[in-house]
Design a protein around this motif. Structure first.
Motif, short mmCIF file in Angstrom:
data_model
loop_
_atom_site.label_atom_id
_atom_site.label_comp_id
_atom_site.label_asym_id
_atom_site.label_seq_id
_atom_site.Cartn_x
_atom_site.Cartn_y
_atom_site.Cartn_z
N VAL A 107 0.86 -1.19 0.00
CA VAL A 107 0.00 0.00 0.00
C VAL A 107 0.89 1.23 0.00
N GLU A 108 0.71 2.08 -0.99
CA GLU A 108 1.60 3.23 -1.18
C GLU A 108 1.01 4.55 -0.69
N TRP A 109 -0.26 4.54 -0.26
CA TRP A 109 -0.88 5.79 0.14
C TRP A 109 -2.06 5.49 1.05
N GLY A 110 -2.42 6.43 1.90
CA GLY A 110 -3.61 6.30 2.74
C GLY A 110 -3.30 5.70 4.10
N PRO A 111 -4.37 5.37 4.83
CA PRO A 111 -4.18 4.92 6.22
C PRO A 111 -3.45 3.59 6.36
N TYR A 112 -3.41 2.78 5.30
CA TYR A 112 -2.71 1.50 5.35
C TYR A 112 -1.34 1.56 4.68
N GLU A 113 -0.86 2.77 4.40
CA GLU A 113 0.44 2.95 3.75
C GLU A 113 1.53 2.18 4.50
N GLY A 114 2.30 1.41 3.74
CA GLY A 114 3.37 0.60 4.33
C GLY A 114 2.93 -0.82 4.65
N GLY A 115 1.63 -1.09 4.56
CA GLY A 115 1.12 -2.44 4.76
C GLY A 115 1.03 -3.17 3.43
N TYR A 116 0.45 -4.34 3.46
CA TYR A 116 0.27 -5.15 2.25
C TYR A 116 -1.16 -5.68 2.22
N ILE A 117 -1.72 -5.75 1.01
CA ILE A 117 -3.10 -6.21 0.83
C ILE A 117 -3.18 -7.09 -0.40
N CYS A 118 -4.07 -8.07 -0.34
CA CYS A 118 -4.45 -8.81 -1.55
C CYS A 118 -5.92 -9.18 -1.47
N TYR A 119 -6.52 -9.28 -2.63
CA TYR A 119 -7.89 -9.78 -2.77
C TYR A 119 -7.81 -11.19 -3.34
N LEU A 120 -8.67 -12.06 -2.86
CA LEU A 120 -8.81 -13.38 -3.42
C LEU A 120 -10.28 -13.74 -3.47
N ARG A 121 -10.60 -14.78 -4.20
CA ARG A 121 -11.99 -15.18 -4.36
C ARG A 121 -12.18 -16.61 -3.86
N ASP A 122 -13.34 -16.84 -3.23
CA ASP A 122 -13.70 -18.19 -2.82
C ASP A 122 -14.28 -18.94 -4.01
N PRO A 123 -14.68 -20.19 -3.88
CA PRO A 123 -15.18 -20.95 -5.03
C PRO A 123 -16.43 -20.36 -5.69
N ASP A 124 -17.20 -19.54 -4.96
CA ASP A 124 -18.38 -18.88 -5.54
C ASP A 124 -18.06 -17.50 -6.09
N GLY A 125 -16.81 -17.06 -5.97
CA GLY A 125 -16.43 -15.73 -6.44
C GLY A 125 -16.56 -14.66 -5.38
N ILE A 126 -16.87 -15.03 -4.13
CA ILE A 126 -16.96 -14.06 -3.03
C ILE A 126 -15.56 -13.55 -2.73
N THR A 127 -15.44 -12.24 -2.57
CA THR A 127 -14.14 -11.62 -2.34
C THR A 127 -13.75 -11.67 -0.86
N VAL A 128 -12.53 -12.08 -0.62
CA VAL A 128 -11.91 -12.03 0.70
C VAL A 128 -10.67 -11.16 0.55
N GLU A 129 -10.53 -10.20 1.43
CA GLU A 129 -9.36 -9.32 1.46
C GLU A 129 -8.48 -9.74 2.63
N LEU A 130 -7.20 -9.87 2.37
CA LEU A 130 -6.23 -10.13 3.43
C LEU A 130 -5.35 -8.90 3.55
N VAL A 131 -5.17 -8.43 4.77
CA VAL A 131 -4.37 -7.22 4.98
C VAL A 131 -3.34 -7.48 6.07
N GLN A 132 -2.10 -7.09 5.77
CA GLN A 132 -1.04 -7.05 6.77
C GLN A 132 -0.87 -5.59 7.10
N LEU A 133 -1.20 -5.23 8.33
CA LEU A 133 -1.18 -3.82 8.72
C LEU A 133 0.24 -3.26 8.68
#
Length: 156
Positions: free
Chosen positions: A118-144
């Motif tokens: 993350v390069e900007w905003g309140p999570y700047e310096g953290g890491y994020i990824c989006y992934l999808r479950d088998p139905d296409g539901i989005t799960v976000e994982l964030v390392q603060l």
């Protein structure tokens, strides 16, 4: 405001057994409840008289995840794109996003080839990824970021 807390997060899924296996692997846990619900009051709550649902409950930090497969009426699918109005997602905080990404590679559809810094905003310096479950539901994982998110600074 009179709300006092968050009770749970729920997703409707197409195949409860498949979703239990997928979320069980993601979360490292098993359901605490698995039951078919078919009570008249349920139909009044959800607006589908005579509905029947198969439900599994998995623990989350401070709350729980409710997975629901409608048996009657039969489930339908729609667009699962994150830009679709009404689409939601579950965001989980992790201490080691790179390790979770590697653990889930091949078991989830990631939206980026690697965790994104993350390069900007309140999570700047953290890491994020989006992934999808088998139905296409989005799960976000964030390392603060170190020190946590900077919401007070972002609001200024």
């Amino acid at each position: 405001m009179h709300f006092t807390g968050l009770d749970h997060v729920g997703f409707t899924v197409s195949d409860l057994d498949r979703s239990i296996a997928w979320y069980g692997e993601l979360l490292g846990t098993e359901p605490t409840v698995r039951k078919i619900w078919e009570r008249p009051y349920l139909g009044r709550i959800v607006g589908y008289p005579g509905c029947r649902i198969d439900v599994a409950v998995l623990p989350l930090p401070g709350t729980f995840l409710e997975l629901i497969q409608y048996l009657d009426p039969p489930p339908q699918t729609g667009s699962m794109e994150t830009f679709t109005v009404g689409n939601g997602h579950l965001c989980l905080i992790t201490e080691d996003l790179a390790a979770d990404y590697a653990r889930l590679r091949g078991r989830a559809e990631f939206r980026s080839p690697e965790p994104v810094r993350v390069e900007w905003g309140p999570y700047e310096g953290g890491y994020i990824c989006y992934l999808r479950d088998p139905d296409g539901i989005t799960v976000e994982l964030v390392q603060l970021p170190p020190g946590g998110p900077a919401f007070a600074e972002a609001a200024a």
